[in-house]
Design a protein around this motif. Structure first.
Motif, PDB file in Angstrom:
ATOM      1  N   ARG A 131     -11.555 -21.293 -26.465  1.00 46.88           N
ATOM      2  CA  ARG A 131     -11.334 -19.902 -26.062  1.00 46.88           C
ATOM      3  C   ARG A 131     -10.037 -19.757 -25.266  1.00 46.88           C
ATOM      4  N   GLU A 132      -9.585 -20.862 -24.665  1.00 51.51           N
ATOM      5  CA  GLU A 132      -8.363 -20.844 -23.862  1.00 51.51           C
ATOM      6  C   GLU A 132      -7.109 -21.067 -24.697  1.00 51.51           C
ATOM      7  N   LEU A 133      -7.264 -21.219 -25.990  1.00 51.21           N
ATOM      8  CA  LEU A 133      -6.104 -21.457 -26.842  1.00 51.21           C
ATOM      9  C   LEU A 133      -5.131 -20.281 -26.741  1.00 51.21           C
ATOM     10  N   PRO A 134      -3.843 -20.570 -26.500  1.00 52.13           N
ATOM     11  CA  PRO A 134      -2.864 -19.488 -26.331  1.00 52.13           C
ATOM     12  C   PRO A 134      -2.453 -18.858 -27.653  1.00 52.13           C
ATOM     13  N   VAL A 135      -3.421 -18.289 -28.325  1.00 52.68           N
ATOM     14  CA  VAL A 135      -3.226 -17.604 -29.594  1.00 52.68           C
ATOM     15  C   VAL A 135      -3.980 -16.277 -29.513  1.00 52.68           C
ATOM     16  N   SER A 201      -8.510 -31.154 -35.513  1.00 52.05           N
ATOM     17  CA  SER A 201      -8.315 -31.332 -34.066  1.00 52.05           C
ATOM     18  C   SER A 201      -6.882 -31.056 -33.621  1.00 52.05           C
ATOM     19  N   ILE A 202      -6.207 -30.145 -34.312  1.00 56.75           N
ATOM     20  CA  ILE A 202      -4.796 -29.913 -33.964  1.00 56.75           C
ATOM     21  C   ILE A 202      -4.610 -29.132 -32.670  1.00 56.75           C
ATOM     22  N   ILE A 207      -4.412 -27.071 -25.059  1.00 62.25           N
ATOM     23  CA  ILE A 207      -5.277 -26.694 -23.928  1.00 62.25           C
ATOM     24  C   ILE A 207      -5.497 -27.895 -23.005  1.00 62.25           C
ATOM     25  N   GLY A 208      -4.565 -28.841 -23.069  1.00 57.92           N
ATOM     26  CA  GLY A 208      -4.584 -29.965 -22.132  1.00 57.92           C
ATOM     27  C   GLY A 208      -5.551 -31.081 -22.461  1.00 57.92           C
ATOM     28  N   LEU A 223       2.465 -24.063 -27.284  1.00 53.34           N
ATOM     29  CA  LEU A 223       2.273 -23.385 -28.560  1.00 53.34           C
ATOM     30  C   LEU A 223       2.986 -22.046 -28.489  1.00 53.34           C
ATOM     31  N   ALA A 224       4.299 -22.082 -28.677  1.00 56.98           N
ATOM     32  CA  ALA A 224       5.099 -20.872 -28.558  1.00 56.98           C
ATOM     33  C   ALA A 224       5.130 -20.134 -29.901  1.00 56.98           C
ATOM     34  N   THR A 225       5.089 -18.812 -29.823  1.00 58.33           N
ATOM     35  CA  THR A 225       5.215 -18.003 -31.025  1.00 58.33           C
ATOM     36  C   THR A 225       6.286 -16.951 -30.795  1.00 58.33           C
TER      37      THR A 225
END
Length: 225
Positions: A131-135, A201-202, A207-208, A223-225
């Motif tokens: 849920r913390e994935l920066p997407v 598992s990418i 998320i550390g 994970l920059a977009t």
């Protein structure tokens, strides 16, 4: 084995061409062949999951099945059984190269995929930490951190409900070996109206979390977009 670039799959998403994608690593093959114990993430090898995986292998439903070349070290103990199984079962469909997502992640080249997913109804199917994935994802289906196969039917219902809730969703699976079973069992019902993609598992390094040896080779953990 068919090797396609990350951009190939991004273009299929962009052009609204539906596809589903499952990955067959040593855990999936080992479970299918009746291995005892658990995989590297402590997901147990359940006998029923073994039979479900065998069914998925035997029947070609025309979604993408991907694996790694048999020369990859993780297959050193079981690759003769894989070769024998494919021959004896007369499995003749094409296999795709499963390394596409992890190679792009290691190279820091996931941006085209992320940008495309963020324009769609992207639904993550994974453990709570993702849920913390920066997407910018649309919704989330939470699964147990271990033995998620035991909640297979609930996860399938959640996927079906999301298909009703959102038009043309993209499901990003990180559900260990159960991903292959869930996609196979749902494909006939919803395969034409959504994408079901096993990303494996990418995501963890973003998320550390470092859970795979290849995570140490990421060019960037951002994970920059």
């Amino acid at each position: 084995m068919i090797s396609k670039s990350l951009q190939h799959y991004v273009d299929k998403l962009r052009s609204n061409e539906k596809f589903s994608f499952t990955r067959w690593g040593d855990g999936e093959w080992g479970c299918a062949f009746g291995a005892k114990g658990a995989n590297c993430d402590n997901h147990k090898y359940f006998p029923k999951m073994s039979s479900d995986l065998i069914k998925a292998l035997k029947h070609d439903k025309h979604y993408i099945k991907a694996s790694w070349p048999l020369s990859v070290p993780m297959f050193s103990a079981i690759h003769p059984r894989i070769t024998e199984f494919i021959k004896n079962q007369h499995i003749e469909y094409d296999w795709h190269d499963a390394r596409v997502w992890e190679e792009a992640a290691m190279a820091g080249e996931l941006t085209p995929l992320i940008e495309q997913l963020e324009q769609m109804n992207f639904i993550i199917v994974s453990g709570k930490s993702k849920r913390e994935l920066p997407v910018s994802y649309t919704d989330f289906i939470e699964i147990p951190d271990v033995d998620c196969y035991l909640e297979k039917e609930r996860i399938k219902r959640d996927v079906m409900n999301m298909c009703k809730k959102y038009p043309e969703p993209v499901f990003g699976f990180s559900v260990s070996m159960a991903s292959n079973v869930i996609v196979d069992q749902l494909y006939d019902e919803v395969g034409n109206e959504c994408w079901m993609i096993d990303f494996g598992s990418i995501w963890e390094p973003y998320i550390g979390q470092i859970t795979r040896s290849y995570h140490h080779r990421y060019k960037t953990k951002e994970l920059a977009t």
